[in-house]
Design a protein around this motif. Sequence first.
Motif, PDB file in Angstrom:
ATOM      1  N   UNK A 105       0.827  -1.204   0.000  1.00 18.54           N
ATOM      2  CA  UNK A 105       0.000   0.000   0.000  1.00 18.54           C
ATOM      3  C   UNK A 105       0.863   1.256   0.000  1.00 18.54           C
ATOM      4  N   UNK A 106       1.959   1.218   0.725  1.00 18.59           N
ATOM      5  CA  UNK A 106       2.867   2.360   0.750  1.00 18.59           C
ATOM      6  C   UNK A 106       3.495   2.556  -0.617  1.00 18.59           C
ATOM      7  N   UNK A 107       3.909   1.482  -1.241  1.00 17.40           N
ATOM      8  CA  UNK A 107       4.514   1.563  -2.573  1.00 17.40           C
ATOM      9  C   UNK A 107       3.492   2.091  -3.573  1.00 17.40           C
ATOM     10  N   UNK A 108       2.278   1.607  -3.500  1.00 16.27           N
ATOM     11  CA  UNK A 108       1.219   2.059  -4.404  1.00 16.27           C
ATOM     12  C   UNK A 108       0.951   3.545  -4.197  1.00 16.27           C
ATOM     13  N   UNK A 109       0.933   3.977  -2.941  1.00 15.16           N
ATOM     14  CA  UNK A 109       0.703   5.393  -2.646  1.00 15.16           C
ATOM     15  C   UNK A 109       1.841   6.251  -3.188  1.00 15.16           C
ATOM     16  N   UNK A 110       3.065   5.768  -3.055  1.00 17.39           N
ATOM     17  CA  UNK A 110       4.207   6.537  -3.560  1.00 17.39           C
ATOM     18  C   UNK A 110       4.225   6.610  -5.080  1.00 17.39           C
ATOM     19  N   UNK A 111       3.690   5.618  -5.746  1.00 15.84           N
ATOM     20  CA  UNK A 111       3.623   5.651  -7.203  1.00 15.84           C
ATOM     21  C   UNK A 111       2.446   6.491  -7.688  1.00 15.84           C
ATOM     22  N   UNK A 112       1.372   6.492  -6.929  1.00 16.29           N
ATOM     23  CA  UNK A 112       0.168   7.193  -7.351  1.00 16.29           C
ATOM     24  C   UNK A 112       0.271   8.700  -7.161  1.00 16.29           C
ATOM     25  N   UNK A 113       0.970   9.132  -6.143  1.00 15.41           N
ATOM     26  CA  UNK A 113       1.055  10.552  -5.831  1.00 15.41           C
ATOM     27  C   UNK A 113       1.658  11.391  -6.967  1.00 15.41           C
ATOM     28  N   UNK A 150       1.731  10.776 -10.106  1.00 12.75           N
ATOM     29  CA  UNK A 150       0.800  10.729 -11.236  1.00 12.75           C
ATOM     30  C   UNK A 150      -0.339  11.714 -11.010  1.00 12.75           C
ATOM     31  N   UNK A 151      -0.878  11.734  -9.798  1.00 16.98           N
ATOM     32  CA  UNK A 151      -1.958  12.663  -9.494  1.00 16.98           C
ATOM     33  C   UNK A 151      -1.487  14.118  -9.565  1.00 16.98           C
ATOM     34  N   UNK A 152      -0.287  14.381  -9.103  1.00 17.52           N
ATOM     35  CA  UNK A 152       0.248  15.741  -9.180  1.00 17.52           C
ATOM     36  C   UNK A 152       0.421  16.163 -10.640  1.00 17.52           C
ATOM     37  N   UNK A 153       0.921  15.265 -11.479  1.00 18.47           N
ATOM     38  CA  UNK A 153       1.098  15.583 -12.902  1.00 18.47           C
ATOM     39  C   UNK A 153      -0.249  15.850 -13.578  1.00 18.47           C
ATOM     40  N   UNK A 154      -1.263  15.063 -13.246  1.00 19.75           N
ATOM     41  CA  UNK A 154      -2.593  15.290 -13.815  1.00 19.75           C
ATOM     42  C   UNK A 154      -3.176  16.625 -13.359  1.00 19.75           C
ATOM     43  N   UNK A 155      -2.969  16.957 -12.102  1.00 17.83           N
ATOM     44  CA  UNK A 155      -3.462  18.228 -11.589  1.00 17.83           C
ATOM     45  C   UNK A 155      -2.785  19.402 -12.282  1.00 17.83           C
ATOM     46  N   UNK A 156      -1.460  19.350 -12.404  1.00 16.41           N
ATOM     47  CA  UNK A 156      -0.739  20.432 -13.075  1.00 16.41           C
ATOM     48  C   UNK A 156      -1.132  20.533 -14.549  1.00 16.41           C
ATOM     49  N   UNK A 157      -1.325  19.394 -15.187  1.00 16.57           N
ATOM     50  CA  UNK A 157      -1.746  19.405 -16.588  1.00 16.57           C
ATOM     51  C   UNK A 157      -3.117  20.026 -16.771  1.00 16.57           C
TER      52      UNK A 157
END
Length: 65
Positions: free
Chosen positions: A16-24, A26-33
């Motif tokens: 879950x920690x690894x998944x959270x670190x990978x997802x964050x 991606x979400x930041x890039x989508x938000x900035x885009x």
Amino acid sequence: MNPILLFDTFACRSSEVVRHRLLRPILIALLLGSVTFGLNSCATARGFGQDVETTGEKIEDAATR
């Protein structure tokens, strides 16, 4: 307690920690885009409005002649 069950619980938390670190990122890039896209669309709408205004002024000038 069974040590295997403890290990399985630890493994789930770890994934879950690894998944959270990978997802964050991606979400930041989508938000900035999306913010960048939104700002560009405002500039495009403003430019389109200016073009329509200029066209309307030319039509008014031609009608008054």
